[in-house]
Write a protein that holds these residues in place. Structure first.
Motif, mmCIF file in Angstrom:
data_model
loop_
_atom_site.group_PDB
_atom_site.id
_atom_site.type_symbol
_atom_site.label_atom_id
_atom_site.label_comp_id
_atom_site.label_asym_id
_atom_site.label_seq_id
_atom_site.Cartn_x
_atom_site.Cartn_y
_atom_site.Cartn_z
ATOM 1 N N CYS A 148 0.835 -1.214 0.000
ATOM 2 C CA CYS A 148 0.000 0.000 0.000
ATOM 3 C C CYS A 148 0.867 1.261 0.000
ATOM 4 C CB CYS A 148 -0.907 0.007 1.219
ATOM 5 S SG CYS A 148 -2.198 -1.255 1.215
ATOM 6 N N SER A 195 -5.149 2.076 -1.439
ATOM 7 C CA SER A 195 -5.726 1.672 -0.163
ATOM 8 C C SER A 195 -5.580 0.162 0.018
ATOM 9 C CB SER A 195 -7.204 2.053 -0.108
ATOM 10 O OG SER A 195 -7.941 1.306 -1.060
ATOM 11 N N GLU A 196 -5.751 -0.279 1.258
ATOM 12 C CA GLU A 196 -5.609 -1.716 1.535
ATOM 13 C C GLU A 196 -6.648 -2.533 0.777
ATOM 14 O OE1 GLU A 196 -5.839 -4.830 5.321
ATOM 15 O OE2 GLU A 196 -5.396 -2.705 5.670
ATOM 16 N N VAL A 256 -5.578 -2.784 -2.850
ATOM 17 C CA VAL A 256 -4.447 -3.686 -3.033
ATOM 18 C C VAL A 256 -4.906 -5.138 -2.973
ATOM 19 C CG1 VAL A 256 -2.335 -4.554 -1.942
ATOM 20 C CG2 VAL A 256 -2.661 -2.096 -2.258
#
Length: 298
Positions: A62, A68-69, A72
């Motif tokens: 990230c 953003s998580e 990803v």
């Protein structure tokens, strides 16, 4: 004497970089996020190991990708579905292992089906039967295509093969027995290639196991089928032979030891041992990585 001015220029630290090829940037089947995440994963690959493996954490990806998580995670799953990245879970306390496929032939594909075939074929474009024959003839093999006639009783080998199959004669084969005409490599060739005599001298207590492994090598390297089943998955015969030929004598001993180390009952010993041989180089690398983690080297 006139004074001389000496200028000393200090070299700056080497800047790290990741190599990105134009054919990768020009591909038509990756989104911008997928390209970015792939590049980030590639930046963590240890190319000296020639494995295509990386294991950065999600938060690390990230940070470098500026995504953003959730983006990803979604992007990695998409890359996995497309066959470009393989994700391997290594345990609750460890980051995932990512194995990247980055073959030149991949990025010129027009569809994902062709791309997946190239990845499965380890970077080689799948050959048509005619192209396969041409490649074998370039290597010096004599290829004959036999067809089952309506009045001819099929042999055991023909019952196991498609209606049209290859009969490949090795350059060094001088045996006139029809059943041996598919021999690419004699047992003597294989024993010389994998240093059979040296292995027997070093590991006399394992001679029976070594002989079994060499029988498997002989059958595999002389296989005339289009595919070989490895670990429940059909793989192109040419790709399997190419990978087996890259093994070293010590890889055979590693495979024997790994086989004896398993505790589950194996139904098909030869197939299981072939799978261990096929994956031995990668598995040894993973073993070393795991040992490094336990020793605190990573």
């Amino acid at each position: 004497m006139a004074e001389k001015n000496i200028t000393v220029e200090l070299a700056g630290p080497e800047r790290k970089y990741v190599r990105t090829f134009l054919d990768f940037l020009d591909n038509t089947f990756l989104t911008a996020d997928e390209q970015m995440v792939f590049i980030v994963l590639k930046s963590y690959v240890d190319f000296s190991a020639d494995s295509g493996e990386a294991f950065p954490g999600i938060h690390t990806i990230c940070k470098r990708s500026k995504l953003s998580e959730s983006s990803v995670r979604r992007t990695i799953n998409s890359l996995v579905k497309k066959g470009i990245v393989k994700k391997v879970r290594r345990g609750l306390t460890k980051t995932n292992l990512y194995i990247l496929a980055d073959y030149p032939a991949m990025w010129g594909c027009d569809d994902l089906g062709s791309l997946k075939e190239i990845v499965k074929n380890q970077g080689m474009v799948p050959l048509t039967p005619e192209e396969h024959i041409a490649e074998l003839e370039k290597m010096g093999y004599k290829v004959e295509i036999k067809e089952k006639g309506p009045d001819t009783e099929p042999t055991k080998e023909q019952n196991q093969a498609p209606d049209n199959f290859y009969n490949v004669s090795g350059r060094k084969n001088t045996i006139n027995d029809p059943e041996s005409q598919a021999e690419r490599y004699t047992m003597e060739d294989i024993r010389a290639l994998f240093e059979y005599s040296g292995l027997i001298i070093r590991y006399p207590e394992k001679q029976t196991d070594i002989d079994i492994v060499f029988d498997i090598l002989y059958d595999t390297l002389n296989c005339t089928k289009k595919s070989v089943r490895i670990g429940g998955e059909d793989r192109p015969c040419v790709a399997v032979i190419s990978k087996i030929m890259k093994l070293q004598p010590d890889d055979l001993i590693y495979s024997i030891d790994r086989f004896h180390g398993q505790t589950d009952r194996i139904r098909n010993v030869r197939s299981y041992l072939l799978a261990i041989l096929y994956n031995s180089r990668e598995q040894q690398h993973l073993d070393l990585m795991n040992l490094g983690h336990h020793n605190g080297d990573f």
